[in-house]
Design a protein around this motif. Structure first.
Motif, mmCIF file in Angstrom:
data_model
loop_
_atom_site.group_PDB
_atom_site.id
_atom_site.type_symbol
_atom_site.label_atom_id
_atom_site.label_comp_id
_atom_site.label_asym_id
_atom_site.label_seq_id
_atom_site.Cartn_x
_atom_site.Cartn_y
_atom_site.Cartn_z
ATOM 1 N N MET A 111 -34.803 -38.339 0.931
ATOM 2 C CA MET A 111 -33.398 -38.723 1.011
ATOM 3 C C MET A 111 -33.177 -39.998 0.215
ATOM 4 S SD MET A 111 -31.220 -39.306 4.393
ATOM 5 C CE MET A 111 -29.499 -39.536 4.283
ATOM 6 N N ASN A 112 -32.129 -40.036 -0.561
ATOM 7 C CA ASN A 112 -31.816 -41.193 -1.398
ATOM 8 C C ASN A 112 -31.081 -42.234 -0.556
ATOM 9 O OD1 ASN A 112 -31.218 -42.950 -3.404
ATOM 10 N ND2 ASN A 112 -30.100 -41.476 -4.689
ATOM 11 N N ASP A 113 -31.597 -43.468 -0.534
ATOM 12 C CA ASP A 113 -30.996 -44.524 0.281
ATOM 13 C C ASP A 113 -29.860 -45.244 -0.430
ATOM 14 O OD1 ASP A 113 -32.642 -44.008 2.395
ATOM 15 O OD2 ASP A 113 -34.148 -45.489 1.816
ATOM 16 N N THR A 114 -29.678 -45.053 -1.732
ATOM 17 C CA THR A 114 -28.636 -45.731 -2.490
ATOM 18 C C THR A 114 -27.316 -44.991 -2.323
ATOM 19 O OG1 THR A 114 -30.284 -46.383 -4.120
ATOM 20 C CG2 THR A 114 -27.983 -46.608 -4.745
ATOM 21 N N ARG A 115 -26.297 -45.732 -1.960
ATOM 22 C CA ARG A 115 -24.975 -45.132 -1.799
ATOM 23 C C ARG A 115 -24.376 -44.815 -3.163
ATOM 24 N NH1 ARG A 115 -21.421 -48.054 2.682
ATOM 25 N NH2 ARG A 115 -19.900 -47.119 1.313
ATOM 26 N N GLN A 116 -23.564 -43.785 -3.200
ATOM 27 C CA GLN A 116 -22.919 -43.427 -4.459
ATOM 28 C C GLN A 116 -21.929 -44.493 -4.905
ATOM 29 O OE1 GLN A 116 -21.172 -39.589 -3.766
ATOM 30 N NE2 GLN A 116 -22.941 -38.535 -4.627
ATOM 31 N N ASP A 117 -21.337 -45.197 -3.942
ATOM 32 C CA ASP A 117 -20.347 -46.208 -4.295
ATOM 33 C C ASP A 117 -20.930 -47.625 -4.301
ATOM 34 O OD1 ASP A 117 -20.741 -46.426 -1.582
ATOM 35 O OD2 ASP A 117 -18.634 -46.628 -1.075
ATOM 36 N N ALA A 118 -22.235 -47.746 -4.376
ATOM 37 C CA ALA A 118 -22.877 -49.058 -4.400
ATOM 38 C C ALA A 118 -22.455 -49.812 -5.655
ATOM 39 C CB ALA A 118 -24.398 -48.895 -4.367
ATOM 40 N N TRP A 119 -22.381 -51.129 -5.533
ATOM 41 C CA TRP A 119 -21.973 -51.974 -6.645
ATOM 42 C C TRP A 119 -23.167 -52.236 -7.560
ATOM 43 C CZ3 TRP A 119 -17.174 -54.453 -7.552
ATOM 44 C CH2 TRP A 119 -16.176 -54.134 -6.628
ATOM 45 N N THR A 120 -22.927 -52.129 -8.850
ATOM 46 C CA THR A 120 -23.978 -52.443 -9.817
ATOM 47 C C THR A 120 -23.866 -53.908 -10.219
ATOM 48 O OG1 THR A 120 -22.618 -51.920 -11.744
ATOM 49 C CG2 THR A 120 -23.868 -50.090 -10.745
ATOM 50 N N GLN A 121 -24.901 -54.422 -10.853
ATOM 51 C CA GLN A 121 -24.866 -55.810 -11.323
ATOM 52 C C GLN A 121 -23.758 -55.998 -12.365
ATOM 53 O OE1 GLN A 121 -28.899 -56.545 -12.648
ATOM 54 N NE2 GLN A 121 -29.387 -57.585 -10.734
ATOM 55 N N ASP A 122 -23.572 -54.992 -13.203
ATOM 56 C CA ASP A 122 -22.536 -55.055 -14.226
ATOM 57 C C ASP A 122 -21.140 -55.146 -13.585
ATOM 58 O OD1 ASP A 122 -21.637 -54.985 -16.956
ATOM 59 O OD2 ASP A 122 -20.993 -52.909 -16.586
ATOM 60 N N GLU A 123 -20.922 -54.365 -12.527
ATOM 61 C CA GLU A 123 -19.632 -54.412 -11.831
ATOM 62 C C GLU A 123 -19.437 -55.762 -11.150
ATOM 63 O OE1 GLU A 123 -18.699 -49.824 -10.547
ATOM 64 O OE2 GLU A 123 -20.245 -50.899 -9.423
ATOM 65 N N ASP A 124 -20.499 -56.282 -10.543
ATOM 66 C CA ASP A 124 -20.417 -57.601 -9.926
ATOM 67 C C ASP A 124 -20.058 -58.661 -10.964
ATOM 68 O OD1 ASP A 124 -21.003 -56.649 -7.408
ATOM 69 O OD2 ASP A 124 -23.115 -57.275 -7.448
ATOM 70 N N LEU A 125 -20.664 -58.568 -12.127
ATOM 71 C CA LEU A 125 -20.410 -59.522 -13.197
ATOM 72 C C LEU A 125 -18.964 -59.424 -13.684
ATOM 73 C CD1 LEU A 125 -21.621 -61.689 -15.003
ATOM 74 C CD2 LEU A 125 -22.308 -59.901 -16.583
ATOM 75 N N LYS A 126 -18.448 -58.199 -13.865
ATOM 76 C CA LYS A 126 -17.056 -58.016 -14.292
ATOM 77 C C LYS A 126 -16.105 -58.593 -13.250
ATOM 78 C CE LYS A 126 -17.641 -54.013 -17.261
ATOM 79 N NZ LYS A 126 -17.411 -52.581 -17.447
ATOM 80 N N LEU A 127 -16.415 -58.361 -11.977
ATOM 81 C CA LEU A 127 -15.588 -58.894 -10.902
ATOM 82 C C LEU A 127 -15.580 -60.423 -10.954
ATOM 83 C CD1 LEU A 127 -13.939 -58.643 -8.288
ATOM 84 C CD2 LEU A 127 -16.099 -58.430 -7.043
ATOM 85 N N ALA A 128 -16.757 -61.014 -11.060
ATOM 86 C CA ALA A 128 -16.856 -62.473 -11.090
ATOM 87 C C ALA A 128 -16.139 -63.051 -12.307
ATOM 88 C CB ALA A 128 -18.324 -62.895 -11.090
ATOM 89 N N GLU A 129 -16.349 -62.467 -13.476
ATOM 90 C CA GLU A 129 -15.714 -62.968 -14.698
ATOM 91 C C GLU A 129 -14.187 -62.902 -14.593
ATOM 92 O OE1 GLU A 129 -17.469 -60.517 -17.724
ATOM 93 O OE2 GLU A 129 -19.191 -61.852 -17.980
#
Length: 156
Positions: free
Chosen positions: A1-19
């Motif tokens: 079973m895959n533990d990563t959620r489909q809607d998990a935030w990526t580092q790139d998305e976090d960076l875009k949000l922060a910027e």
């Protein structure tokens, strides 16, 4: 079973949000506006972006947030009107107030900024529905009064 959620935030998305949020802070705009903008870019809701920012990202960018606030303040100081000592102070005060209001107006255009075509159509629909419901309530009140009159005449 895959533990990563489909809607998990990526580092790139976090960076875009922060910027985006930091840019909005520097520009003197609200974080809510930033959440809306980045939500469109990332195909997420603005609420999800706000939650991610407040729950996780913000803590990592405390120094950058402070720098952005200071940059915004220093930018405002640079744009302030420089007074000419030879001119009366009242003129400078009025001129600076006018310039400030012009700048604010350009940053915050019409009050109808949030009323786009879809919202206007929805508002029109709701207003017409409200009128229709008022008419129905009035008819029911009238019918109820007639029923009370009939009921009282039957009792007598």
């Amino acid at each position: 079973m895959n533990d990563t959620r489909q809607d998990a935030w990526t580092q790139d998305e976090d960076l875009k949000l922060a910027e985006t949020v930091l840019r909005f802070i520097r520009e003197g705009r609200t974080q809510l506006e930033a959440f809306r903008e980045v939500a469109n870019k990332l195909s997420r809701t603005s609420a999800a972006c706000g939650f991610r920012w407040n729950a996780t990202i913000r803590k990592q960018y405390q120094n950058a947030i402070q720098s952005a606030k200071e940059e915004r303040k220093s930018g405002l100081k640079e744009e302030a009107v420089i007074y000419d000592k030879n001119e009366p102070k009242e003129k400078n005060t009025i001129d600076s107030a006018i310039q400030l209001l012009i700048k604010m107006k350009s940053q915050f255009p019409d009050d109808n900024i949030f009323v786009d075509k879809a919202n206007q159509e929805k508002l029109d629909y709701l207003e017409s529905e409200n009128e229709m419901l008022k008419d129905q309530v009035e008819r029911y009140d009238h019918a109820w009064q007639e029923m009370q009159t009939i009921w009282s005449s039957l009792k007598d």
